[in-house]
Structures are given as C-alpha cells and as structure tokens.
Design an enzyme around this catalytic site. Structure first.
Site, short mmCIF file in Angstrom:
data_model
loop_
_atom_site.label_atom_id
_atom_site.label_comp_id
_atom_site.label_asym_id
_atom_site.label_seq_id
_atom_site.Cartn_x
_atom_site.Cartn_y
_atom_site.Cartn_z
CG ASN A 7 -1.78 1.14 1.50
OD1 ASN A 7 -1.55 2.05 1.37
ND2 ASN A 7 -2.98 0.70 1.62
CG HIS A 191 -5.73 -1.64 9.19
ND1 HIS A 191 -5.35 -0.93 10.43
CD2 HIS A 191 -6.15 -0.80 8.47
CE1 HIS A 191 -5.46 0.15 10.27
NE2 HIS A 191 -5.91 0.42 9.17
N1 PXP Z 1 -6.12 -2.99 4.24
C1 PXP Z 1 -7.02 -1.88 4.46
C2 PXP Z 1 -8.13 -2.28 3.82
C3 PXP Z 1 -6.60 -0.66 4.91
O1 PXP Z 1 -7.49 0.22 4.78
C4 PXP Z 1 -5.18 -0.41 4.88
C5 PXP Z 1 -4.67 0.78 5.53
O2 PXP Z 1 -4.67 1.91 4.19
C6 PXP Z 1 -4.24 -1.57 5.04
C7 PXP Z 1 -4.81 -2.88 4.60
C8 PXP Z 1 -2.75 -1.44 5.31
O3 PXP Z 1 -2.61 -1.11 6.48
P1 PXP Z 1 -1.24 -0.55 7.32
O4 PXP Z 1 -0.79 0.78 6.60
O5 PXP Z 1 -1.35 -0.49 8.57
O6 PXP Z 1 -0.32 -1.45 6.89
#
Ligand code: PXP
Length: 239
Positions: A7, A191
């Site tokens: 991400n 997340h």
């Molecule tokens: N999955 C989803 C649905 C998210 O909203 C996020 C954060 O944007 C992530 C994964 C990635 O989370 P992190 O930035 O804590 O790794």
C-alpha cells in the site's frame, strides 16, 4: 507461499505534508514491484488526503502486477473505478475524521447496497474484495453479496496490548480464514501488520496475500524502499 501487496498511501502522505510533487507514490510502486511485491494498493479517499486522482490514473498505466483500489462503496468512487478499471477493488468503510480505516465493513447492516456495488464492479470484470472483521456473520454476508475475496482486518490483533490478547485476536483471525475458505472465498489480510507481528501468520494457511503499507513506508525512510519491500516479501513468502 503467500504474496505481498504494498500500500503506497503513506508515500503520498509525506508528499501532502508539504503540498509538493515528491515523493511520488507511482515511483514507489515501481520500486516495490522490482523488489518482489505482487500487487500495489492505494486508497482514494473522499477527502483526497493522500492518494490523488492523478496517482490512481498513472498507477493504472504503470502497475505491472495487480492494482488494488481501496474505496468506500459510494457512487463517486464506483464511477471512478468503472472508468479507471483497477484489477481489484477493496470495499472499505470510510469516516472523515478517522486517522486510518478503523474497522471492517458492516456488511450485514447494508447488504443490499454492497451487493449492488459488487455487482456493478464485477460486471465490469473488476474483482471485488470486502474488508471485514474476523466475524463469521460478516464473512458470510460478504459471500452472499458476491465478493470474490475477503480481506480480514488484522488491526485488533496488531493493536493488542498484551500477549494474551494478541493470541485471542489471532485465533479469531485463524477461525475467520477457515470460515472464508469453507465458503470458497479467497482470503487476504491486512492492517497494522509489521515485520514483527506478521511472524505469527506463518502458523496458518489459507491467506493468499498480505496488504501492508505503514510499516514498510516507515522502514523505507531508514533503509530505502526497495530493501524494506524485499524484507517483507521474504517474510511472507515463507508462509
Ligand atoms: N488493508 C486495508 C483495507 C487498509 O485500509 C489499510 C490501510 O490503508 C491496510 C490494509 C494497510 O494497513 P497498514 O498501513 O497499517 O499496513
């Protein structure tokens, strides 16, 4: 063997802190792919606080693996997705004042709406993932709405204040993965995952892909983006 999808929202967060043109999340995405990431994720928020419309469009032209657009299930975003055509859309809840996505979708409470959004996206050959808490009813509801994939929210595991709590939350995730697999859904997770707390996931199977942003960007500031991505790719490949 699981995959890593990176991400790049927080690369854009650094750019937005100064309102300039760098660092560019598009460049970061290219480096992530060279380092072994098998997908790129960006969240186009209603308030455009990090990823912009330009980022999404250029990412669509440059990403060579799979582009996953995280978005709220609202008309504005559905129209953008139908035009830009990411490989995959992940439906997430979105609140204006939140620092980051705070929990999974409440699919049960708005099943008809989610079903319709899912149908429109799938009709355009876009795969649909639902970001859900590790709760059996929500996973079943995502399945009933036509989801291809469920992304299990790992935030409560990541935020657990004690080891006992972390184990309890991890067991919920493990059971949710089993439920989703039994329903024939593909499963991803994400997340709050870090280089440390992800290690426990080596004990379960069924998760195809991990969606990770903040921890990779945080490490990249110190060691560089390519090295940070490569280290995470190596961790998840062993799962
Ligand atoms: N999955 C989803 C649905 C998210 O909203 C996020 C954060 O944007 C992530 C994964 C990635 O989370 P992190 O930035 O804590 O790794």
């Amino acid at each position: 063997m699981a995959r890593l999808a990176v991400n790049v929202d927080h690369v854009a967060t650094v750019r937005q802190a100064r309102g300039t043109i760098e660092p560019d999340p598009v460049l970061a995405a290219g480096i992530a792919e060279l380092a072994g990431a098998e997908g790129i994720i960006c969240h186009l928020r209603e308030d455009r606080r990090h990823i912009s419309d330009r980022d999404l469009r250029v990412l669509r032209q440059t990403v060579k693996t799979r582009l996953n657009l995280e978005m709220a299930a609202v008309d504005e975003m559905v129209a953008i997705a139908l035009e830009v055509k990411p490989d995959l859309v992940t439906l997430v809840p979105e609140k204006r004042m939140e620092l980051t996505t705070e929990g999974g979708l409440d699919v049960l409470s708005k099943a008809q709406d989610y079903k319709e959004v899912c149908r429109r996206l799938r009709d355009a050959c876009i795969e649909v993932s639902f970001f859900v808490d590790p709760v059996p009813g929500q996973i079943k509801a995502a399945h009933d709405c036509g989801a291809d994939i469920v992304e299990i929210h790992t935030g409560r595991y990541a935020d657990a204040a004690t080891q006992d709590e972390a184990i309890r939350q991890f067991e919920r995730i493990r059971d949710a993965v089993s439920d989703a697999c039994r329903l024939g859904l593909r499963v991803s997770a994400g997340h709050g995952l870090t280089y440390v707390n992800i290690k426990r996931f080596g004990r379960i199977s069924g998760i195809e892909e991990y969606s990770i942003g903040h921890s990779i960007v945080a490490r990249a500031v110190i060691v560089g983006f390519e090295k940070a991505v490569r280290s995470m790719v190596e961790l998840v490949r062993d799962f």
